[in-house]
Each structure stands twice: as structure tokens, then as C-alpha cells.
Design a protein around this motif. Sequence first.
Motif, PDB file in Angstrom:
ATOM      1  N   GLU A 144       5.142   3.967   2.027  1.00 13.37           N
ATOM      2  CA  GLU A 144       6.166   5.386   2.284  1.00 13.37           C
ATOM      3  C   GLU A 144       7.035   5.465   3.806  1.00 13.37           C
ATOM      4  N   LEU A 163       4.899  12.747   8.863  1.00 11.79           N
ATOM      5  CA  LEU A 163       3.237  12.622   8.015  1.00 11.79           C
ATOM      6  C   LEU A 163       2.506  12.823   9.015  1.00 11.79           C
ATOM      7  N   ARG A 200       3.090   1.006  11.350  1.00 18.28           N
ATOM      8  CA  ARG A 200       2.668   0.617  10.449  1.00 18.28           C
ATOM      9  C   ARG A 200       4.119   0.597   9.724  1.00 18.28           C
ATOM     10  N   THR A 216       1.125  -1.083  -0.063  1.00 15.32           N
ATOM     11  CA  THR A 216      -0.044  -0.542   0.051  1.00 15.32           C
ATOM     12  C   THR A 216       1.001   1.358   0.153  1.00 15.32           C
ATOM     13  N   GLU A 217       0.331   2.561  -0.308  1.00 14.05           N
ATOM     14  CA  GLU A 217       0.969   3.481  -0.507  1.00 14.05           C
ATOM     15  C   GLU A 217       1.715   3.785   0.898  1.00 14.05           C
ATOM     16  N   GLN A 218       0.639   3.878   1.923  1.00 15.95           N
ATOM     17  CA  GLN A 218       0.937   4.111   3.278  1.00 15.95           C
ATOM     18  C   GLN A 218       2.692   2.599   3.610  1.00 15.95           C
ATOM     19  N   HIS A 219       2.770   1.877   3.099  1.00 19.85           N
ATOM     20  CA  HIS A 219       3.080   1.012   3.881  1.00 19.85           C
ATOM     21  C   HIS A 219       5.114   1.184   2.407  1.00 19.85           C
TER      22      HIS A 219
END
Length: 189
Positions: free
Chosen positions: A141, A160, A170, A136-139
Motif C-alpha cells: 500500500e 492512512l 514504512r 506485506t499489505e502495508q508495504h
Amino acid sequence: MDGVPVTGAAGTTDHSGEAPIDQCEEFIRLLYAEHGTLLLRYAARLLGGDWHRAEDILQEATFRAWKHASTLGMKVEEARPWLYTVVKNLIIDHHRARKIRPPESMSLELLEASVADEADRLLTSQVVLEALDELTEQHREIIKLMYYLECSVAQVSEHLGIPPGTVKSRSYYALRALKKALASRGVTS
């Protein structure tokens, strides 16, 4: 040098009245002719087949014979037992020195192991990039900030705008997802 003349023209002696230089040279030639091959084989056998080191040992033994020529009485045929003893002692010294000081050259296995293989590195990078695309984008980043840019948890939290506990959580789940994606590509840790 221990009774062997070192100055003067060929055939002359020094002030101590010892053997002439040309006789010493002849003595060395006769030593090599009479005993050289046998001594070289003997040294090589004691050195485990290291012929180059055996030649060095033979040269040193011959030098010592030259140094002690007057003691040996300049009789080549009587020098063999003395020469074998000198060779044996030089080899013992060599073995002792190798135990104390490691060899100066590296083995080929170590040299090959230390050479980076750019192809493997490029392939590994490509596999990691493909695995990162699955996250995912969060992971992605979190991994980018913490592991590529080497930011601390506090820095990532500030960047963040999330609590430090969320950053830690995360990052844990991001690494777990990355490990799973890499395992599906055959990469194990």
C-alpha cells in the motif's frame, strides 16, 4: 558568371566576347573524361572512403572549373593541378564544417538504443508484480501510494491516518523488501 557566358544559343557568346556555351559544355565533358576518375578517387581517399561525398566534391570542383573556364584558358590538360587544389580545399572546408556542426544523421547504434523494447518492459513489469506479491499489505500500500500514485508523505499520512514518520519508515522498509524480492529473481539495480 565570372567570364563564362550564361545566355545565348549554343555556339554564341555573350557581350563580353568570351567562350561560347557549347565550348563550355565540351570543356566540362572533357574535364570529366580526362580527370574525373582520378579526382573522384583522390576525394574519396581524403574523405575516408565516402564516395557519395566525393562525388559531391567532384561536382562542385567541376562547377568551379566551369565558372573559371576563361581563367583556365579552356585547356583541359592544364586544369588538373587547379582541380586538385580545388578538391583539396573543398574537402578541408568539409572537415572544418563537420567539426563545427555535428553530423545531421544519427548512427544506427543510437537509433537502436532509443527504441523501447515492449517485451522487456512487459517481462520487467511481470517480475515487479510478482515481487510485490511477496510484500506485506502495508508495504504494498505504501509503495502504491508513494511511487505509483505519486502521493506526498503528508498525503499518505492523511490517507492512512498514520504519522508522517511512520509513512517514511514504512516506505524505507517496503523498498528494502522489494529490492530483496527483486534480487531473488535476478533483478539488480
